[in-house]
Write a protein that holds these residues in place. Structure first.
Motif, PDB file in Angstrom:
ATOM      1  N   HIS A 113       0.812  -1.214   0.000  1.00  0.00           N
ATOM      2  CA  HIS A 113       0.000   0.000   0.000  1.00  0.00           C
ATOM      3  C   HIS A 113       0.845   1.264   0.000  1.00  0.00           C
ATOM      4  N   ARG A 114       2.124   1.140   0.332  1.00  0.00           N
ATOM      5  CA  ARG A 114       3.020   2.303   0.293  1.00  0.00           C
ATOM      6  C   ARG A 114       3.707   2.449  -1.060  1.00  0.00           C
ATOM      7  N   VAL A 115       3.557   1.456  -1.921  1.00  0.00           N
ATOM      8  CA  VAL A 115       4.232   1.481  -3.226  1.00  0.00           C
ATOM      9  C   VAL A 115       3.234   1.638  -4.371  1.00  0.00           C
ATOM     10  N   LEU A 116       2.137   0.905  -4.323  1.00  0.00           N
ATOM     11  CA  LEU A 116       1.223   0.824  -5.471  1.00  0.00           C
ATOM     12  C   LEU A 116       0.673   2.169  -5.934  1.00  0.00           C
ATOM     13  N   PRO A 117       0.241   3.077  -5.047  1.00  0.00           N
ATOM     14  CA  PRO A 117      -0.319   4.337  -5.566  1.00  0.00           C
ATOM     15  C   PRO A 117       0.705   5.215  -6.272  1.00  0.00           C
ATOM     16  N   ALA A 151       8.220   9.437  -2.473  1.00  0.00           N
ATOM     17  CA  ALA A 151       7.318   8.566  -1.723  1.00  0.00           C
ATOM     18  C   ALA A 151       7.712   7.097  -1.877  1.00  0.00           C
ATOM     19  N   LEU A 152       8.189   6.718  -3.058  1.00  0.00           N
ATOM     20  CA  LEU A 152       8.634   5.341  -3.271  1.00  0.00           C
ATOM     21  C   LEU A 152       9.921   5.051  -2.509  1.00  0.00           C
ATOM     22  N   VAL A 153      10.817   6.032  -2.436  1.00  0.00           N
ATOM     23  CA  VAL A 153      12.037   5.853  -1.633  1.00  0.00           C
ATOM     24  C   VAL A 153      11.679   5.652  -0.169  1.00  0.00           C
ATOM     25  N   MET A 154      10.631   6.352   0.297  1.00  0.00           N
ATOM     26  CA  MET A 154      10.229   6.289   1.701  1.00  0.00           C
ATOM     27  C   MET A 154       9.262   5.141   1.987  1.00  0.00           C
ATOM     28  N   ALA A 155       9.064   4.233   1.031  1.00  0.00           N
ATOM     29  CA  ALA A 155       8.114   3.139   1.226  1.00  0.00           C
ATOM     30  C   ALA A 155       8.459   2.315   2.464  1.00  0.00           C
ATOM     31  N   ALA A 227      28.411  15.002 -10.333  1.00  0.00           N
ATOM     32  CA  ALA A 227      29.190  15.422  -9.178  1.00  0.00           C
ATOM     33  C   ALA A 227      29.352  16.941  -9.220  1.00  0.00           C
ATOM     34  N   PRO A 228      29.316  17.624  -8.070  1.00  0.00           N
ATOM     35  CA  PRO A 228      29.198  17.091  -6.703  1.00  0.00           C
ATOM     36  C   PRO A 228      27.764  17.031  -6.186  1.00  0.00           C
ATOM     37  N   LEU A 229      26.785  16.989  -7.074  1.00  0.00           N
ATOM     38  CA  LEU A 229      25.381  16.979  -6.675  1.00  0.00           C
ATOM     39  C   LEU A 229      24.818  15.568  -6.601  1.00  0.00           C
ATOM     40  N   HIS A 230      25.685  14.572  -6.567  1.00  0.00           N
ATOM     41  CA  HIS A 230      25.270  13.175  -6.676  1.00  0.00           C
ATOM     42  C   HIS A 230      24.993  12.516  -5.341  1.00  0.00           C
ATOM     43  N   VAL A 231      25.165  13.224  -4.230  1.00  0.00           N
ATOM     44  CA  VAL A 231      25.214  12.549  -2.925  1.00  0.00           C
ATOM     45  C   VAL A 231      23.918  11.831  -2.569  1.00  0.00           C
ATOM     46  N   TRP A 232      22.781  12.296  -3.106  1.00  0.00           N
ATOM     47  CA  TRP A 232      21.511  11.650  -2.781  1.00  0.00           C
ATOM     48  C   TRP A 232      21.343  10.322  -3.507  1.00  0.00           C
ATOM     49  N   LEU A 233      21.951  10.190  -4.672  1.00  0.00           N
ATOM     50  CA  LEU A 233      21.649   9.063  -5.560  1.00  0.00           C
ATOM     51  C   LEU A 233      22.042   7.710  -4.976  1.00  0.00           C
ATOM     52  N   PRO A 234      23.272   7.531  -4.446  1.00  0.00           N
ATOM     53  CA  PRO A 234      23.605   6.208  -3.885  1.00  0.00           C
ATOM     54  C   PRO A 234      22.862   5.888  -2.594  1.00  0.00           C
ATOM     55  N   LEU A 235      22.155   6.870  -2.025  1.00  0.00           N
ATOM     56  CA  LEU A 235      21.326   6.606  -0.850  1.00  0.00           C
ATOM     57  C   LEU A 235      19.895   6.269  -1.249  1.00  0.00           C
ATOM     58  N   ALA A 236      19.341   7.052  -2.188  1.00  0.00           N
ATOM     59  CA  ALA A 236      17.921   6.915  -2.525  1.00  0.00           C
ATOM     60  C   ALA A 236      17.646   5.732  -3.435  1.00  0.00           C
ATOM     61  N   HIS A 237      18.469   5.520  -4.461  1.00  0.00           N
ATOM     62  CA  HIS A 237      18.187   4.439  -5.412  1.00  0.00           C
ATOM     63  C   HIS A 237      18.171   3.063  -4.741  1.00  0.00           C
ATOM     64  N   PRO A 238      19.124   2.730  -3.873  1.00  0.00           N
ATOM     65  CA  PRO A 238      19.047   1.410  -3.212  1.00  0.00           C
ATOM     66  C   PRO A 238      17.911   1.309  -2.210  1.00  0.00           C
ATOM     67  N   ALA A 239      17.447   2.447  -1.663  1.00  0.00           N
ATOM     68  CA  ALA A 239      16.411   2.393  -0.633  1.00  0.00           C
ATOM     69  C   ALA A 239      15.065   1.994  -1.198  1.00  0.00           C
ATOM     70  N   ALA A 240      14.811   2.314  -2.457  1.00  0.00           N
ATOM     71  CA  ALA A 240      13.521   2.016  -3.071  1.00  0.00           C
ATOM     72  C   ALA A 240      13.418   0.524  -3.388  1.00  0.00           C
ATOM     73  N   PRO A 241      12.195  -0.004  -3.564  1.00  0.00           N
ATOM     74  CA  PRO A 241      12.045  -1.375  -4.070  1.00  0.00           C
ATOM     75  C   PRO A 241      12.772  -1.535  -5.405  1.00  0.00           C
ATOM     76  N   SER A 242      13.216  -2.738  -5.711  1.00  0.00           N
ATOM     77  CA  SER A 242      14.147  -2.939  -6.822  1.00  0.00           C
ATOM     78  C   SER A 242      13.576  -2.535  -8.171  1.00  0.00           C
ATOM     79  N   HIS A 243      12.266  -2.784  -8.414  1.00  0.00           N
ATOM     80  CA  HIS A 243      11.706  -2.367  -9.697  1.00  0.00           C
ATOM     81  C   HIS A 243      11.627  -0.847  -9.788  1.00  0.00           C
ATOM     82  N   VAL A 244      11.500  -0.168  -8.646  1.00  0.00           N
ATOM     83  CA  VAL A 244      11.539   1.293  -8.621  1.00  0.00           C
ATOM     84  C   VAL A 244      12.975   1.781  -8.770  1.00  0.00           C
ATOM     85  N   SER A 245      13.921   1.080  -8.154  1.00  0.00           N
ATOM     86  CA  SER A 245      15.335   1.428  -8.322  1.00  0.00           C
ATOM     87  C   SER A 245      15.724   1.395  -9.794  1.00  0.00           C
ATOM     88  N   ALA A 246      15.220   0.375 -10.511  1.00  0.00           N
ATOM     89  CA  ALA A 246      15.511   0.282 -11.941  1.00  0.00           C
ATOM     90  C   ALA A 246      14.944   1.479 -12.690  1.00  0.00           C
TER      91      ALA A 246
END
Length: 672
Positions: A113-117, A151-155, A227-246
């Protein structure tokens, strides 16, 4: 119905699916319904965009649509041209395959329910950004895309690391939107006409053009991961479900690339050679920094996220070359732009495939740490094969697609002596050397990723008991693996398919490739260089098959099988295998001291002491420590000092409002 109207209808259907998911997300049947609907609507949009691109959609504003929403005097303008059609193809192909993967992967989601919408809303937001033809619609769509992905990162917000990733992501996304807002304000000028058609025909002074370029590098670059604006990316992309990460890594970063191309090449029409220098420096630095950080990682999804930073750097290097060649009126700009667009497509293929593979490993083992995996090639053979295809493709090895786009970029780099400016003559070969270094490091990185994860023996019980994932997930990965191969052995078809895009953006195109014999590609002239992916594939297949036959026919029967020698120890142990850290140690010792201030420490007990020896590695993210932590400290200090403003009297509040109004009127008067 026109193709543009059909695409807008697909976006509306995706938004309707998101609303349906809000109402039914807690139902057990909601997962296949939402992902199935997303697959269907993304598929329709994919077919429409691909057909429009193949039909040679005109680059004029003929395919336009205005809806009576948005600003009262402006409305919402939408437009479909070759550039938009290409990026819509990338987005919706990613949407189709992510939805197909999620039909299987989503069964294991802990909080659907935190991912589907937000999944179909995310797809709709990316499509809207590409279709937007005025600044207001573009910025609203951009922010909607950012919020849906946040919202998907925070699922899985119960995890503290995910909450940190979401916080940093939303801060960087807000900063990027602010930069784009200012950039469009400068482009609109005192007249305040935010329609792209009016901006496109306006004259922009050199100072304004330079400021817009910098703001685009900040706004679009922060979303892409420069770079140097990339700092969020290696944190947020792995945090999301894998199909969202893709989707985030393989597709959303390309929306940022689209924004840069649309504004800098189309709306602004940048024609100054020094703009290429700025983009080349940032792109090459991003590529090397990203792959070095990927090499240091033991978390599989973080490794893939850092690798995205490297590939974004490669794309921006090609865009920088296109800017330099275009400013000098050279036809090589079409070659550089084709290399950039080809790599956009390629990266969406192999990075989505690799994130799907990482998701399959996570589903089967519950682990992302490569040091807790190993031996999965025996337990997950199909996942292992397709992950190997993605690893070879991203390492730019023939006959797969990653080689072709990087080869085209190097062909453009080799023509740099034809540039008239000495700054570019000196810089471009240096950038070529950095790209060659990043390509070599990428190969080492994915030897590590595949070898430590899938080869050897299982290091944990979970890895030893892993099972292959469902057929739908395997189908999505297999399709992407096939696309990586097809784009590598038939690159001429892709290059000719990109010709309308380069023609609309650059005003020129590469020579027709499908007319060349034996399906070869010739970027400039046959006397200079050519490449034939099909012949390379057939030679590789033949030589590998012959080698395997000869070994099996003449060598296998002559071998004696015995336990491998284990340095005098009688029992083989998984602990004696290479780990992710030990594999990267030589490269870490060469580059880590300078780039990451790496320190290695060894705690070796004295003879007779039964404590185990311990080895520790300490690394620092210098960009985070030297740039972002001081900014965060300054903001905290200022907020604390300004806290007293909460307790002013009403008279003082009114005085501050009056002074602010006077200041804004002065700014407006000076601007006019």
């Amino acid at each position: 119905m026109t193709p543009l109207a059909g695409l807008v209808a697909c976006v509306a259907a995706l938004l309707g699916t998101a609303i349906l998911a809000v109402l039914t997300a807690r139902s057990g049947r909601s997962t296949p319904v939402v992902y199935g609907a997303s697959l269907v609507f993304s598929g329709i949009a994919l077919i429409t965009a691909l057909a429009s691109l193949a039909a040679g959609l005109p680059s004029t504003g003929a395919s336009a649509l205005v809806l009576p929403v948005g600003l009262p005097w402006l409305g919402s303008h939408f437009r479909l041209d070759p550039l938009a059609a290409f990026f819509l193809t990338v987005i919706n192909l990613g949407g189709v395959l992510s939805s197909l993967y999620a039909l299987g992967y989503g069964r294991h989601e802990r909080a659907p329910h935190r991912v589907l919408p937000f999944f179909p809303a995310f797809l709709a937001g990316m499509n809207l950004v590409i279709l937007a033809d005025d600044a207001f619609t573009f910025l609203i769509s951009w922010e909607f895309m950012s919020l849906a992905s946040w919202a998907l990162v925070m699922a899985h917000h119960h995890d503290a690391s995910n909450r940190k990733a979401g916080y940093i992501y939303i801060v960087m996304a807000s900063f990027g939107t602010l930069a784009l807002f200012i950039a469009f304000g400068l482009l609109a000028g005192p007249a305040g006409d935010y329609g792209f058609a009016a901006i496109r025909i306006s004259e922009h002074p050199p100072l304004t053009a330079g400021l817009v370029l910098v703001l685009l590098l900040l706004g679009a670059g922060s979303k892409a991961g420069l770079a140097p604006l990339h700092v969020w990316l290696p944190l947020a992309h792995p945090a999301a479900p894998s199909h969202v990460s893709a989707l985030m890594s393989g597709v959303m970063t390309k929306v940022a690339v689209y924004a840069f191309i649309r504004v800098v090449f189309d709306l602004l029409g940048m024609q100054v050679w020094w703009s290429g220098i700025i983009v080349l420096i940032i792109g090459s630095g991003t590529a090397v920094l990203g792959i070095l950080q990927a090499l240091m990682e033991s978390d599989l999804k973080r490794l893939l996220a850092y690798s995205t930073i490297e590939n974004i750097g490669l794309i921006f290097v090609s865009l920088g070359l296109a800017l330099a060649f275009k400013a000098n009126g050279m036809g090589l700009a079409a070659l550089a732009m084709t290399a950039a667009l080809f790599h956009v497509l390629n990266h969406s293929f192999f990075k989505s495939l690799l994130f799907f593979g990482a998701g399959a490993v996570l589903t089967a083992t519950g682990e992302r740490d490569m040091d807790k995996l190993g031996g999965l090639i025996h337990r997950m053979p199909v996942t292992s094969i397709v992950f190997l295809v993605g690893s070879v493709a991203i390492s730019a090895l023939p006959p797969f697609n990653g080689f072709v786009s990087e080869w085209l970029a190097f062909q453009a780099i080799l023509q740099s002596p034809d540039l008239p400016q000495w700054g570019l003559k000196i810089l471009v070969p240096a950038v070529g050397g950095l790209l060659a270094l990043s390509a070599a490091l990428a190969a080492a990185c994915f030897v590590k990723a595949f070898g430590v994860t899938f080869l050897g023996r299982p290091r944990t019980i979970a890895a030893g008991q892993a099972l292959e994932v469902d057929r739908l997930s395997l189908a999505a990965m297999s399709i992407l693996a096939a696309l990586c191969l097809l784009a590598g052995i038939l690159p001429g078809i892709v290059i000719d398919g990109l010709a309308p895009v380069t023609l609309s953006v650059i005003g020129d195109r590469m020579p027709v490739q499908t007319d060349i014999a034996w399906l070869s590609i010739v970027p400039i002239a046959e006397s200079r260089s050519s490449y034939n992916g099909l012949l390379v594939f057939l030679f590789t297949l033949f030589s590998a098959s012959l080698t395997a036959y000869l070994i099996r026919r003449f060598a296998s029967r002559a071998l004696r099988r015995a336990p491998a020698w284990d340095c005098g120890f009688p029992e083989m142990s998984p602990a004696t295998q290479y780990t992710a850290g030990s594999f990267a140690q030589p490269i870490r010792r060469v580059f880590g001291t300078l780039v990451f201030r790496v320190r290695e420490s060894v705690d070796m007990p004295a003879p007779g002491d039964l404590r185990p020896a311990r080895f520790a590695v300490e690394a620092h993210d210098l960009i985070w420590e030297w740039l972002y932590l001081p900014i965060a400290g300054a903001v905290g200090f200022a907020a604390e000092k300004l806290n007293y403003l909460q307790f002013l009297t009403i008279r003082r509040y009114l005085s501050l409002v009056f002074l602010a109004l006077v200041f804004l009127l002065l700014v407006l008067a000076l601007w006019s």
